[in-house]
Design a protein around this motif. Structure first.
Motif, PDB file in Angstrom:
ATOM      1  N   ASP A  69      18.145  31.426  43.457  1.00  0.00           N
ATOM      2  CA  ASP A  69      19.196  29.781  43.123  1.00  0.00           C
ATOM      3  C   ASP A  69      17.965  28.973  43.954  1.00  0.00           C
ATOM      4  O   ASP A  69      18.231  29.304  45.533  1.00  0.00           O
ATOM      5  N   ARG A  70      18.035  27.416  43.922  1.00  0.00           N
ATOM      6  CA  ARG A  70      17.687  27.139  44.463  1.00  0.00           C
ATOM      7  C   ARG A  70      16.176  26.887  44.714  1.00  0.00           C
ATOM      8  O   ARG A  70      15.959  26.207  45.858  1.00  0.00           O
ATOM      9  N   GLY A  71      15.667  27.106  44.584  1.00  0.00           N
ATOM     10  CA  GLY A  71      14.463  28.010  44.426  1.00  0.00           C
ATOM     11  C   GLY A  71      14.013  29.255  45.658  1.00  0.00           C
ATOM     12  O   GLY A  71      12.849  28.233  46.387  1.00  0.00           O
TER      13      GLY A  71
ATOM     14  N   LEU B 178      15.435  30.303  40.042  1.00  0.00           N
ATOM     15  CA  LEU B 178      14.091  30.552  39.512  1.00  0.00           C
ATOM     16  C   LEU B 178      15.101  32.386  39.442  1.00  0.00           C
ATOM     17  O   LEU B 178      16.181  32.764  39.781  1.00  0.00           O
ATOM     18  N   ARG B 179      14.328  33.197  38.433  1.00  0.00           N
ATOM     19  CA  ARG B 179      15.262  34.017  37.314  1.00  0.00           C
ATOM     20  C   ARG B 179      14.229  35.196  37.351  1.00  0.00           C
ATOM     21  O   ARG B 179      14.937  35.781  37.018  1.00  0.00           O
ATOM     22  N   ALA B 180      13.277  34.890  37.682  1.00  0.00           N
ATOM     23  CA  ALA B 180      11.794  35.656  37.533  1.00  0.00           C
ATOM     24  C   ALA B 180      11.242  35.628  38.238  1.00  0.00           C
ATOM     25  O   ALA B 180      10.558  34.604  38.994  1.00  0.00           O
ATOM     26  N   VAL B 181      10.022  36.519  38.840  1.00  0.00           N
ATOM     27  CA  VAL B 181       8.877  36.950  39.430  1.00  0.00           C
ATOM     28  C   VAL B 181       8.494  37.775  39.037  1.00  0.00           C
ATOM     29  O   VAL B 181       8.536  39.147  39.126  1.00  0.00           O
ATOM     30  N   ILE B 182       6.673  37.693  38.776  1.00  0.00           N
ATOM     31  CA  ILE B 182       6.092  38.699  38.796  1.00  0.00           C
ATOM     32  C   ILE B 182       4.197  38.830  39.082  1.00  0.00           C
ATOM     33  O   ILE B 182       4.319  37.455  40.563  1.00  0.00           O
ATOM     34  N   VAL B 183       3.629  39.943  39.975  1.00  0.00           N
ATOM     35  CA  VAL B 183       2.514  39.574  40.234  1.00  0.00           C
ATOM     36  C   VAL B 183       1.533  39.968  39.444  1.00  0.00           C
ATOM     37  O   VAL B 183       1.420  41.052  38.842  1.00  0.00           O
TER      38      VAL B 183
ATOM     39  N   ARG C 217      -1.695  36.949  42.999  1.00  0.00           N
ATOM     40  CA  ARG C 217      -0.795  35.861  42.578  1.00  0.00           C
ATOM     41  C   ARG C 217       0.255  36.201  41.983  1.00  0.00           C
ATOM     42  O   ARG C 217      -0.182  37.385  41.862  1.00  0.00           O
ATOM     43  N   VAL C 218       1.269  35.323  42.777  1.00  0.00           N
ATOM     44  CA  VAL C 218       2.556  35.553  42.420  1.00  0.00           C
ATOM     45  C   VAL C 218       3.106  34.446  41.668  1.00  0.00           C
ATOM     46  O   VAL C 218       2.827  32.981  41.849  1.00  0.00           O
ATOM     47  N   MET C 219       3.576  34.267  40.736  1.00  0.00           N
ATOM     48  CA  MET C 219       4.360  33.876  39.765  1.00  0.00           C
ATOM     49  C   MET C 219       5.888  33.564  39.544  1.00  0.00           C
ATOM     50  O   MET C 219       5.976  35.201  39.361  1.00  0.00           O
ATOM     51  N   ALA C 220       6.676  32.786  40.054  1.00  0.00           N
ATOM     52  CA  ALA C 220       7.702  32.725  39.805  1.00  0.00           C
ATOM     53  C   ALA C 220       8.186  31.698  38.381  1.00  0.00           C
ATOM     54  O   ALA C 220       7.830  30.355  38.409  1.00  0.00           O
ATOM     55  N   SER C 221       9.440  32.066  37.759  1.00  0.00           N
ATOM     56  CA  SER C 221      10.052  30.636  37.237  1.00  0.00           C
ATOM     57  C   SER C 221      11.359  30.748  36.656  1.00  0.00           C
ATOM     58  O   SER C 221      12.009  31.897  37.114  1.00  0.00           O
ATOM     59  N   GLY C 222      11.520  29.967  36.296  1.00  0.00           N
ATOM     60  CA  GLY C 222      13.035  29.716  36.008  1.00  0.00           C
ATOM     61  C   GLY C 222      13.772  28.704  35.230  1.00  0.00           C
ATOM     62  O   GLY C 222      13.099  28.200  34.882  1.00  0.00           O
ATOM     63  N   GLY C 223      14.869  28.236  35.831  1.00  0.00           N
ATOM     64  CA  GLY C 223      15.901  26.647  35.017  1.00  0.00           C
ATOM     65  C   GLY C 223      14.067  25.473  34.805  1.00  0.00           C
ATOM     66  O   GLY C 223      14.181  25.146  35.385  1.00  0.00           O
ATOM     67  N   ASP C 224      15.189  24.888  33.644  1.00  0.00           N
ATOM     68  CA  ASP C 224      14.179  23.750  33.062  1.00  0.00           C
ATOM     69  C   ASP C 224      12.960  24.127  32.709  1.00  0.00           C
ATOM     70  O   ASP C 224      12.098  23.140  33.354  1.00  0.00           O
ATOM     71  N   GLY C 225      12.364  24.954  32.684  1.00  0.00           N
ATOM     72  CA  GLY C 225      11.164  24.754  32.062  1.00  0.00           C
ATOM     73  C   GLY C 225       9.834  25.239  33.935  1.00  0.00           C
ATOM     74  O   GLY C 225       8.409  24.726  33.417  1.00  0.00           O
TER      75      GLY C 225
ATOM     76  N   LEU D 256       3.753  24.478  38.776  1.00  0.00           N
ATOM     77  CA  LEU D 256       2.937  23.723  36.559  1.00  0.00           C
ATOM     78  C   LEU D 256       3.221  23.550  36.016  1.00  0.00           C
ATOM     79  O   LEU D 256       4.230  23.314  35.962  1.00  0.00           O
ATOM     80  N   ASP D 257       2.721  22.651  35.142  1.00  0.00           N
ATOM     81  CA  ASP D 257       3.459  21.383  34.247  1.00  0.00           C
ATOM     82  C   ASP D 257       3.863  22.585  33.285  1.00  0.00           C
ATOM     83  O   ASP D 257       2.782  22.598  32.093  1.00  0.00           O
ATOM     84  N   CYS D 258       5.163  22.823  32.416  1.00  0.00           N
ATOM     85  CA  CYS D 258       4.643  23.495  31.388  1.00  0.00           C
ATOM     86  C   CYS D 258       5.651  22.408  31.159  1.00  0.00           C
ATOM     87  O   CYS D 258       7.394  22.162  31.147  1.00  0.00           O
ATOM     88  N   PRO D 259       5.751  23.076  29.561  1.00  0.00           N
ATOM     89  CA  PRO D 259       6.387  21.399  28.569  1.00  0.00           C
ATOM     90  C   PRO D 259       7.618  21.676  28.234  1.00  0.00           C
ATOM     91  O   PRO D 259       8.232  21.492  26.976  1.00  0.00           O
ATOM     92  N   VAL D 260       7.379  23.208  27.750  1.00  0.00           N
ATOM     93  CA  VAL D 260       9.123  23.687  27.047  1.00  0.00           C
ATOM     94  C   VAL D 260       9.780  23.909  28.631  1.00  0.00           C
ATOM     95  O   VAL D 260       9.962  25.202  29.127  1.00  0.00           O
ATOM     96  N   ALA D 261      10.407  23.331  27.645  1.00  0.00           N
ATOM     97  CA  ALA D 261      12.083  23.242  29.173  1.00  0.00           C
ATOM     98  C   ALA D 261      12.709  24.285  29.009  1.00  0.00           C
ATOM     99  O   ALA D 261      14.276  23.637  28.395  1.00  0.00           O
ATOM    100  N   SER D 262      12.085  25.529  28.737  1.00  0.00           N
ATOM    101  CA  SER D 262      13.451  26.101  28.504  1.00  0.00           C
ATOM    102  C   SER D 262      14.064  27.293  30.013  1.00  0.00           C
ATOM    103  O   SER D 262      13.237  26.763  31.166  1.00  0.00           O
ATOM    104  N   ASN D 263      14.988  27.620  29.986  1.00  0.00           N
ATOM    105  CA  ASN D 263      15.461  28.815  31.437  1.00  0.00           C
ATOM    106  C   ASN D 263      14.913  29.922  31.636  1.00  0.00           C
ATOM    107  O   ASN D 263      15.912  31.173  30.735  1.00  0.00           O
ATOM    108  N   PHE D 264      13.996  30.233  32.035  1.00  0.00           N
ATOM    109  CA  PHE D 264      12.966  31.163  32.547  1.00  0.00           C
ATOM    110  C   PHE D 264      13.328  32.386  32.938  1.00  0.00           C
ATOM    111  O   PHE D 264      14.038  32.202  33.890  1.00  0.00           O
ATOM    112  N   THR D 265      14.088  33.209  32.210  1.00  0.00           N
ATOM    113  CA  THR D 265      14.283  34.413  32.436  1.00  0.00           C
ATOM    114  C   THR D 265      13.909  36.165  33.107  1.00  0.00           C
ATOM    115  O   THR D 265      14.541  36.900  33.132  1.00  0.00           O
ATOM    116  N   ALA D 266      12.725  36.099  32.127  1.00  0.00           N
ATOM    117  CA  ALA D 266      12.497  36.654  32.168  1.00  0.00           C
ATOM    118  C   ALA D 266       9.999  36.515  32.452  1.00  0.00           C
ATOM    119  O   ALA D 266      10.002  36.225  31.525  1.00  0.00           O
TER     120      ALA D 266
END
Length: 573
Positions: free
Chosen positions: A107-109, A130-135, A140-148, A162-172
């Motif tokens: 939560d909260r970044g 943030l709900r997902a993280v991958i290597v 490099r490491v990427m994390a993703s989560g709420g509101d795209g 990063l600028d993601c235009p899809v405002a999804s709540n990413f979980t995976a």
């Protein structure tokens, strides 16, 4: 509820709510001691001597090959309650590299980095959950989560939004060949009164929404098989992705699927709500078949107009008045009167899971947060409040003033005429169903095949010989008792021993009841099974909606209720 798993040649770990850590060594399941009783959301490790788990209240656990140790989070204040400190920020995902470096997000970044020795906080440049993280393959490491929200960590350890235009709540998220990434999640749409799933691909520079014309439920997990990629999510959905095609597969459950584990055998295991564990071959996907379309078989059940689209979790037949009631989300209580369903005033604002006769002849409704409400024919009033985040899942009354309630964390309550009292049940596992012959002979069923038996003085275990979760129990006498549960499990007690009966169903069976001549069980994905006194038959319902409750009236007509306000009726044969 199971959230994630991890495996090697020596065995399988599965983690979930209430600090659950379960281990399967190829022969039996064992519940391992857990340092903290909070939900554990994710697992990652290079091997079982370097295995990490993260969860609620900032929990980080480490497994050294023998036991689990707590190394972070769950800080308590002077009153023994979890403190409002940064260290207690909930964590939901973890991933790492072969050199032992790992990242956990929440939560909260919140991002924590393990450098091989210590955990430290890194600034992600966002306050989004943030709900997902991958290597990635290049380190490099990427994390993703709420509101795209998508953030990327470069080789210097700096995070960039990063600028993601899809405002999804990413979980995976999943790394793909050629530096691509597949992201999965969902968004809530008011007009649809629910979540819709999103699949998004990042090619290293831009984001593209995949299959924009296909409607999905919310996605929760991603994985690989020999046939293609798997995307799992709410209501038991499993989709197989192959190049530019995506196909819905039948999972055999209506429960939310939250995690996917690659097994050493080449099979895959999905884990999820209500302790769901699904296993299938990675090449043939042997536990997943093409989705059955409603209407392929003639249905023995007919749909009724319930007047609601709320989830319905419970049904109760009042034998004194031969009346039927149903209950569910947001205090929903329905009554079947003069051939149609009508809504009673809501029983509070929380979910109601079961109903029973009140001591004064009124109606009791029980559910979330341990609340029990009383209806006097005109209005509802609070009858009892447990003041705990524990859900009452089942009620049973002898009709003479003795009432029992059972639910999460082994909860058992008893009303004997004056007040509700909590009873020691002998278990901390969830108890989903109650049935009694009288106030001195009751059974409660729950996790991992657990059956607890009340003899009028104490609760004792009553082993049925199955490890499958059991969701309901019903009987005609103490020598004729049925239980149903996970993956079509059906058990029968004949007075001497339990017999586990093949039900010819992969679907979870969630509720059952019967008469002197037959028994009916209903469950996930519209499943129904009928016992005619000799054997069980699958009973087509004409729906794929999850069926969570069943009742029968004095005339022998069966009624089933479930997802989206679904109510079905089965006429007497």
């Amino acid at each position: 509820m199971f959230w994630d798993g991890w495996t090697d040649e020596a065995g399988l770990f599965v983690v979930g709510d209430h600090g659950a850590i379960n281990h399967f060594d190829g022969a039996e399941w064992v519940r391992l001691p857990s340092p903290a009783p909070v939900p554990i959301h994710a697992l990652w490790g290079t091997d079982r001597e370097n295995l990490w788990a993260v969860g609620w209240m900032g929990l980080i656990l480490h497994h050294d090959g023998e036991v689990w140790h707590q190394v972070h989070g769950c800080v308590v204040d002077a009153k023994g309650k979890y403190a409002s400190v940064e260290e207690n920020t909930p964590l939901f995902a973890i991933c790492g590299r072969a050199d032992g470096h790992a990242w956990a997000v929440g939560d909260r970044g919140r991002i924590l980095h393990f450098d091989g020795t210590d955990w430290s906080v890194e600034d992600a440049g966002t306050r989004a959950h943030l709900r997902a993280v991958i290597v990635l393959d290049d380190g490099r490491v990427m994390a993703s989560g709420g509101d795209g929200t998508v953030v990327l960590r470069n080789s210097e350890g700096v995070w960039e939004v990063l600028d993601c235009p899809v405002a999804s709540n990413f979980t995976a998220a999943m790394a793909l060949p050629d530096g691509r990434v597949l992201l999965a999640g969902g968004r809530y749409f008011i007009q649809a009164n629910g979540f819709r799933g999103d699949l998004v691909e990042w090619d290293g520079e831009r984001f593209e929404k995949l299959f924009p014309d296909t409607e999905f439920s919310r996605f929760r997990a991603l994985g690989r098989t020999g046939k293609g990629l798997l995307a799992l999510g709410d209501a038991g959905q499993i989709h197989l992705i192959r190049k530019d095609c995506i196909d819905r597969l039948q999972s055999g459950t209506g429960h939310d699927l939250l995690g996917l584990v690659d097994l050493p055998s080449g099979e895959v295991m999905a884990v999820g709500d209500y302790g769901s564990l699904l296993v299938g071959g990675s090449d043939a996907l042997t536990c997943f078949a093409p989705a059955i379309q409603p209407g392929e078989d003639p249905a023995n059940w007919s749909a009724m107009d319930s007047g609601t689209d709320r989830q319905l979790w419970g049904m109760w037949h009042d034998p004194e008045q031969d009346m039927l009631f149903a209950c569910g989300e947001e205090g929903t209580v329905l009554v079947h009167d003069r051939g149609k369903w009508e809504a009673l005033p809501p029983a509070g604002t929380l979910g109601i899971h079961d109903l029973a006769r009140a001591p004064d002849g009124g109606l009791l409704a029980a559910g979330q947060l341990g609340e029990v409400h009383h209806f006097d024919g005109t209005a509802w009033s609070k009858h009892f409040d447990l003041f705990m985040d524990v859900t009452i899942l089942s009620l049973w009354s002898d009709g003479h003033g003795q009432i029992f309630a059972a639910g999460d964390e082994g909860l058992v309550l008893h009303w004997a005429g004056a007040e509700w009292e909590r009873m020691p049940s002998g278990t901390k596992s969830a108890l989903y169903g109650l049935w009694g012959m009288d106030a001195e002979h009751l059974l409660a069923v729950g996790d991992f095949g657990q059956i607890m038996r009340w003899n009028g003085k104490r609760w004792d275990e009553f082993n049925a010989g199955t490890e499958h979760f059991l969701f309901d129990v019903w009987g005609r006498s103490l020598r004729d008792i049925f239980v149903v549960g996970l993956s079509g499990t059906i058990g029968h007690f004949d007075g001497s021993r339990w017999h586990i009966t093949p039900a010819r169903a992969r679907n979870d069976l969630l509720a059952l009841t019967g008469t002197a001549t037959d028994v009916v069980a209903v469950g996930a994905a519209g499943a129904a099974a009928r016992f005619d006194g000799q054997r069980w038959h699958m009973d087509p319902t004409g729906t794929t909606a999850g069926l969570r409750a069943v009742a029968v009236n004095d005339a022998g007509r069966y009624f089933a209720a479930g997802d989206g306000g679904t109510i079905l009726c089965r006429d007497v044969e």
